[in-house]
Design an enzyme around this catalytic site. Structure first.
Site: not given
Ligand code: SIN
Length: 574
Positions: A58-59, A61, A128, A250, A296, A357, A381, A392, A398
């Site tokens: 989490t930290r 993200a 995003e 990612h 993605r 990722h 996760e 995802r 989150l």
């Molecule tokens: C990102 O900031 O690209 C990662 C965010 C995510 O994986 O949800």
């Protein structure tokens, strides 16, 4: 044949070494901390974490937390985007529950002191990939996870009912009466001389919230602790898991010689950054109508192809056309990190390539965390709730940890009357192991690296039956390194990683189609017959049983999935 992955048991564990509590939470990311905080006034809670509190996936993200809170947004749009990205494998009920819970969960988090970025006194919302609206809340520009952890940790530290066991690795789930989970065996590093205490934490509620498994691959955005411990423990305990073949790579992680992998948030492309080939072309324009903001999996494969065409190790991320001051303000963490590596985010081409990722598969759980094992919850996760499908949607993780963490806590609050609470904590009798000889430590590290190389070569963004069979043969040759008593954290992790590497690879071989993040070059089509059909895996006597069906066949009730028994599940391997 000897089952090297069989659960550890006596005499490895001294069963007299026992502590009792109401709830034990394994993992300290957004899901586990939210759950714990929501219940901290009422129950005694032990949080077990391999590192120190505040250090988790989490930290790291950056991008943020997706929620349909904008004036031009609507939950139905967020649902539609999530399902489109999920490539025919999302559970629509679970997605609706997730999205509907977003706004209230965000209010709860704000009430716990989390400070998100504002724009004209309203929550600032970023974009995003594959989101049709700006709906990504962020904090400190690109330090969203760190801010959420800060807020939750600060609250938890002030709760006397919460015991935090840091530098403590969970080793094995314990099965009690009638197959219910009775707690977990853990091992604490207790000193500089390598002494370790191993003991049982016994609790009527055990929560797996210990994240994913990016460390299966040589290049990952995940921290070192992301070794799939929760999924591996669940497998060994006979708990149903699903969708292990779906790992999200990612697209843009800092890459190239001299650079450690470092996430360059998708929000950077959300602000308008381009991807360029070695020749300077925006190659995504030919690949997808959404270009750099395509889902993605699409972007990751396009980059991989371009890297091969260019004979390079990376493509370039280009922000030179954007307002430099705005870029620096919006992405301070990335700007700083790149500067430390001699790169200027606003003026240089940044070399990026895909990296492991996010693990879409995991322990099957409903939207309140219930798994196939009574007394065992899975959150975040580590779980597979069906909200991510085969791919995802960015920043939904989150949200998942937060919303389902709160829902799981509500269910415990409603279902456990005060009179059911356990007696006070008993004294513990600590047992001690000898430090592992240095030669073993070296072997464990070499095997871990070897496994990561195999997975990156053959079970990566693009795979095939041949590459997967090759990986399985090579992985089998590494299993001799598993130490029978897994005496150190590193050996425990290796045992988990090797089990998971094998099952991820077998799952990828069994799914003979391409869908979302699972792309088979020998089976490039998506098979309509497999829409909505998750690959469910259970270990029985060391053998993996696989079936395709809906997630209800692998979860113990009550939440959004239909009750067990209603599922369509065809066994395909005995
Ligand atoms: C990102 O900031 O690209 C990662 C965010 C995510 O994986 O949800």
């Amino acid at each position: 044949m000897e089952d090297r992955f069989a659960p550890l048991s006596a005499p490895v564990v001294d069963w007299r070494s026992r502590r009792e509590t109401d709830i034990v939470v394994i993992g300290a990311g957004i899901a586990g901390l939210t759950f714990a905080l929501r219940l901290a006034e009422r129950f005694r809670i032990v949080i077990v974490t391999k590192g120190v509190l505040g250090e988790s996936n989490t930290r790291y993200a950056q991008g943020g937390l997706a929620a349909a809170v904008g004036s031009d947004d609507h939950p139905d749009l967020h649902v539609a985007d999530t399902i489109a990205a999920g490539a025919g494998l999302c559970d629509e009920d679970a997605v609706r529950t997730l999205v509907a819970g977003g706004p209230a969960a965000v209010r709860w988090l704000l009430g716990r002191g989390a400070r998100f970025d504002l724009s004209q006194d309203r929550l600032a919302l970023g974009r995003e990939a594959a989101h049709s609206r700006n709906r990504v809340l962020h904090a400190g520009g690109d330090a969203t996870g760190a801010e959420i952890e800060r807020a939750l940790v600060a609250q938890l530290r002030a709760r006397p009912g919460v015991t935090i066991l840091e530098r403590t690795v969970a080793i094995e789930l314990v099965t009690g009466n009638a197959g219910a989970c009775a707690g977990v065996v853990v091992q604490a590093d207790s000193g500089s001389d390598g002494e370790r205490d191993r003991f049982l934490i016994s609790a009527p509620v055990t929560v797996l919230a210990n994240g994913g498994a990016g460390q299966l691959w040589a290049v990952t955005s995940n921290p070192e602790g992301a070794t799939g411990d929760g999924i591996a423990m669940a497998l060994r305990a006979g708990v149903a898991v699903a969708d292990l073949e779906f790992t999200q790579f990612h697209p843009t992680v800092l890459s190239g010689s001299g650079y450690e992998p470092f996430l360059i948030s998708e929000a950077v492309r959300g602000e308008g950054a381009y991807l360029r080939s070695r020749a300077g072309d925006r190659f995504m324009l030919d690949d997808h109508p959404l270009a750099e903001l395509a889902p993605r999996d699409v972007v990751a494969r396009a980059i991989q192809r371009q890297i091969a065409r260019d004979g390079a190790v990376a493509v370039s991320l280009d922000l030179r056309h954007l307002d430099a001051e705005l870029v620096r303000r919006r992405f301070p963490t990335i700007t700083r990190h790149l500067a430390q590596n001699g790169l200027d985010l606003t003026a240089d081409l940044v070399p990026v390539a895909p990296a492991a990722h996010f693990f879409m598969g995991g322990v099957i759980a409903d939207t309140s965390g219930a798994t196939s094992m009574p007394g065992l919850l899975a959150l975040g996760e580590v779980s597979c709730t069906g909200v991510h499908g085969a791919n995802r949607l960015a920043s939904n993780s989150l949200l998942e940890g937060l919303v389902f963490g709160l829902r799981a806590a509500e269910r415990i609050n409603e279902s456990v009357p005060d009179t059911d609470r356990q007696p006070p904590l008993t004294a513990s009798v600590a047992s001690s192991d000898k430090p592992m000889p240095a030669s073993h430590a070296g072997e464990v590290e070499r095997t871990r690296q070897g496994m990561r190389e195999i997975m990156s070569a053959d079970v990566a963004v693009v795979r095939s039956a041949d590459s997967l069979r090759n990986a399985l043969a090579q992985l089998a040759s590494l299993e001799d390194t598993i130490l029978p008593d897994a005496a150190t954290k590193e050996a425990v992790e290796l045992r988990n990683l090797l089990l998971l590497a094998r099952e991820v690879t077998r799952s990828a071989l069994t799914r003979e189609e391409s869908r979302g993040a699972h792309f088979r070059e020998d089976a490039p089509a998506r098979l309509p017959a497999l829409d909505g059909r998750h690959q469910i895996v259970r270990l029985e006597g060391g053998e993996a049983r696989r079936s395709f069906g809906d997630l209800a066949s692998g979860c113990n009730s009550g939440g959004s999935h239909k009750p067990p028994g209603s599922a369509r599940a065809d066994r395909i391997e005995g």
